[in-house]
Design a protein around this motif. Sequence first.
Motif, PDB file in Angstrom:
ATOM      1  N   LYS A 188      -1.015   2.329  -7.403  1.00  0.00           N
ATOM      2  CA  LYS A 188      -1.947   1.277  -7.003  1.00  0.00           C
ATOM      3  C   LYS A 188      -2.836   0.911  -8.083  1.00  0.00           C
ATOM      4  N   ASP A 206       0.873  -1.467   0.032  1.00  0.00           N
ATOM      5  CA  ASP A 206       0.058  -0.117  -0.001  1.00  0.00           C
ATOM      6  C   ASP A 206       0.915   1.361   0.078  1.00  0.00           C
ATOM      7  N   GLU A 254      -3.345  -3.120  -9.680  1.00  0.00           N
ATOM      8  CA  GLU A 254      -4.585  -3.573  -9.681  1.00  0.00           C
ATOM      9  C   GLU A 254      -4.840  -4.013 -10.961  1.00  0.00           C
TER      10      GLU A 254
END
Length: 317
Positions: free
Chosen positions: A44, A34, A48
């Motif tokens: 991020k 994170d 993803e």
Amino acid sequence: MHELQTKYLFIPALLLLTLILSIGLFAKASANQDEIASIHFDAKQLIEDLKFLSSDEMKGRNTGTPESEAARNYVLKRFKESGIKPVADNYLQKFSFADRSDSSLDGVNIVGLIKGKVEPNKYIVITAHYDHVGVREGEIYNGADDNASGTSALFAIGKYFNKNSPDHSIIFVAFDAEERGLQGARYFVDNLPVKHEEILLNINMDMIARSDKGELYAAGTFHYPNLKPYLDQVKKIAPVKLLFGHDDPKLGRDDWTSQSDHGAFHRKKIPFIYFGVEDHKDYHKPTDDFENIQPEFYVKSVETILEAVISFDGMRK
């Protein structure tokens, strides 16, 4: 009897301690992921995108399958969200080819454009293949590094240049059927959406998400030494170890010149730089999964490639 009781009480205690430590390590790994960030793009989102394209749901993205169509729809959606426009009226470039059994298969490339502000009729073509080998003997080959990694990088780089207009126009292509002999790339270079002489170079990405040594190779300067000075500048600031090589014909199987989609450009005498890592233990195996990529290296790898595009965008021809 007392010693026996103590022994068997100690075993659950060890198991509990192991469980606590495992949970702690998992939480730490999640937190570290994170914390991975980039000043150039949404790290991020990059991760993803890779995770989705390499999920079991995609069943290895084999050309001509329903899952290939699902992956293509996702790529198309992310092109649009990243600000990559169609070159003409349509993002999709359809083609057909014969497989090894001489059966006809249909493939689809996704092609988009970000217009340059200084020399809009000169083009850098950035490419990655979104297909993989599918399901074999009941096992899914998810192709996380090969090549959900390169495909996802297209979106991040596209969004950057949508916000920071390039000098030259940039064509983005997600190729189909690379695993079947560079079929999508071959069709593209035979049916270019712009004039051949207007293309400055091809930048191809294939396997850029993991390296135990922290190494990313830029192949192609053996054939096109005029491109090396631009990469030398990038090497000074690259967050990964940027190396040259794997492009000399004397290397035999270690010569990557024709081993991915850039090979189709090279055959047409279009200069190329190929970014990739050396083969790892999960190459073309069902273990090339999202869980085995290295997120921090991956983000730094894409940052390095983006810096290379910025450097090449500054050249004049």
